[in-house]
Write a protein that holds these residues in place. Structure first.
Motif, mmCIF file in Angstrom:
data_model
loop_
_atom_site.group_PDB
_atom_site.id
_atom_site.type_symbol
_atom_site.label_atom_id
_atom_site.label_comp_id
_atom_site.label_asym_id
_atom_site.label_seq_id
_atom_site.Cartn_x
_atom_site.Cartn_y
_atom_site.Cartn_z
ATOM 1 N N ILE A 94 46.004 41.010 35.921
ATOM 2 C CA ILE A 94 46.481 42.375 36.113
ATOM 3 C C ILE A 94 46.607 42.642 37.611
ATOM 4 C CG2 ILE A 94 45.949 44.829 35.734
ATOM 5 C CD1 ILE A 94 46.324 43.652 33.087
ATOM 6 N N CYS A 95 47.749 43.169 38.032
ATOM 7 C CA CYS A 95 47.937 43.515 39.439
ATOM 8 C C CYS A 95 46.937 44.608 39.813
ATOM 9 C CB CYS A 95 49.360 43.985 39.693
ATOM 10 S SG CYS A 95 49.569 44.692 41.340
ATOM 11 N N GLU A 96 46.207 44.363 40.898
ATOM 12 C CA GLU A 96 45.172 45.313 41.310
ATOM 13 C C GLU A 96 45.768 46.639 41.756
ATOM 14 O OE1 GLU A 96 42.725 43.579 44.290
ATOM 15 O OE2 GLU A 96 41.191 43.105 42.802
ATOM 16 N N LYS A 97 46.993 46.583 42.264
ATOM 17 C CA LYS A 97 47.560 47.790 42.834
ATOM 18 C C LYS A 97 48.268 48.645 41.798
ATOM 19 C CE LYS A 97 50.013 49.331 46.893
ATOM 20 N NZ LYS A 97 51.093 48.996 47.824
ATOM 21 N N CYS A 98 49.150 48.018 40.991
ATOM 22 C CA CYS A 98 49.967 48.838 40.084
ATOM 23 C C CYS A 98 49.634 48.615 38.618
ATOM 24 C CB CYS A 98 51.447 48.591 40.340
ATOM 25 S SG CYS A 98 52.014 46.988 39.776
ATOM 26 N N GLY A 99 48.766 47.651 38.310
ATOM 27 C CA GLY A 99 48.345 47.465 36.926
ATOM 28 C C GLY A 99 49.322 46.689 36.065
ATOM 29 N N THR A 100 50.370 46.127 36.681
ATOM 30 C CA THR A 100 51.332 45.330 35.918
ATOM 31 C C THR A 100 50.689 44.027 35.444
ATOM 32 O OG1 THR A 100 53.183 46.220 37.175
ATOM 33 C CG2 THR A 100 53.552 44.109 36.092
ATOM 34 N N GLU A 101 51.062 43.593 34.240
ATOM 35 C CA GLU A 101 50.601 42.307 33.743
ATOM 36 C C GLU A 101 51.435 41.213 34.403
ATOM 37 O OE1 GLU A 101 50.744 42.283 29.507
ATOM 38 O OE2 GLU A 101 49.142 43.752 29.321
ATOM 39 N N PHE A 108 52.596 36.633 43.634
ATOM 40 C CA PHE A 108 52.827 38.037 43.952
ATOM 41 C C PHE A 108 53.199 38.818 42.700
ATOM 42 C CE2 PHE A 108 53.711 35.665 47.791
ATOM 43 C CZ PHE A 108 52.928 36.348 48.715
ATOM 44 N N CYS A 109 52.894 40.107 42.708
ATOM 45 C CA CYS A 109 53.246 40.982 41.594
ATOM 46 C C CYS A 109 54.755 41.221 41.612
ATOM 47 C CB CYS A 109 52.499 42.305 41.729
ATOM 48 S SG CYS A 109 53.081 43.567 40.583
ATOM 49 N N PRO A 110 55.434 41.036 40.455
ATOM 50 C CA PRO A 110 56.886 41.246 40.431
ATOM 51 C C PRO A 110 57.271 42.725 40.563
ATOM 52 C CG PRO A 110 56.085 40.749 38.231
ATOM 53 C CD PRO A 110 54.918 40.591 39.164
ATOM 54 N N SER A 111 56.332 43.635 40.351
ATOM 55 C CA SER A 111 56.666 45.060 40.418
ATOM 56 C C SER A 111 56.463 45.654 41.800
ATOM 57 C CB SER A 111 55.819 45.852 39.427
ATOM 58 O OG SER A 111 56.157 45.514 38.126
ATOM 59 N N CYS A 112 55.355 45.274 42.451
ATOM 60 C CA CYS A 112 55.061 45.930 43.725
ATOM 61 C C CYS A 112 54.889 44.951 44.883
ATOM 62 C CB CYS A 112 53.821 46.811 43.584
ATOM 63 S SG CYS A 112 52.294 45.886 43.423
ATOM 64 N N GLY A 113 54.931 43.653 44.596
ATOM 65 C CA GLY A 113 54.878 42.667 45.664
ATOM 66 C C GLY A 113 53.509 42.406 46.247
HETATM 67 ZN ZN LIG Z 1 51.763 45.363 41.312
#
Ligand SMILES: [Zn+2]
Ligand SMILES: [Zn+2]
Length: 147
Positions: A94-101, A108-113
């Motif tokens: 789980i992305c720590e910043k935006c919670g995206t799976e 890197f998170c595909p939603s917030c980088g």
């Molecule tokens: Zn994220």
């Protein structure tokens, strides 16, 4: 082995795989259910906390909220463990910043980088396979790790 035997054993194998997949899915459903149950419980406690705080402020008293806070901490701990197991089952983090799976292994998170925290790994002293930190035995060769 006759062709028919081969075929039927193949069918059984496929059947086993399906059963295992179904097992994994029902396990996920169970975990998701537990997670929403605990989330609801947490909300309930937060509400109680707010109400207790409001009442105490209104009465001009010092409220003792430590018990409620302890309960919330407990639920938080349970939630964290449940989420962790669910992520492991689904092979995600789980992305720590935006919670995206995010798929396990992504940097890197595909939603917030945001850089994705990778689960800590150790190496098997015998076959040098990568193991999850905290593993006491190698899942590939059975050797005891140094931990
Ligand atoms: Zn994220
Ligand atoms: Zn090993």
């Amino acid at each position: 082995m006759s062709i028919i035997e081969k075929l039927s054993s193949g069918v059984t194998e496929a059947g086993n795989t399906i059963t295992q997949k179904a097992k994994g899915i029902s396990e996920q459903t169970k975990l998701s259910g537990e997670i929403s149950k605990n989330k609801a419980r947490r909300e309930e406690y937060i509400k109680k906390l707010g109400e207790a705080y409001y009442q105490s402020q209104r009465a001009g008293e010092e409220a003792d909220l430590s018990e409620l806070i302890r309960e919330i901490e407990l639920v938080d701990g349970v939630l964290e463990k449940l989420t962790e197991s669910l992520c492991q089952l689904k092979g995600i983090v789980i992305c720590e910043k935006c919670g995206t799976e995010v798929m396990k292994g992504s940097a890197f998170c595909p939603s917030c980088g945001t850089a994705v925290k990778q689960p800590a790994v150790i190496r098997c002293p015998k076959c040098s396979a990568q193991l999850e930190a905290g593993s006491r035995f190698c899942v590939y060769c059975g050797a005891k790790t140094e931990e």
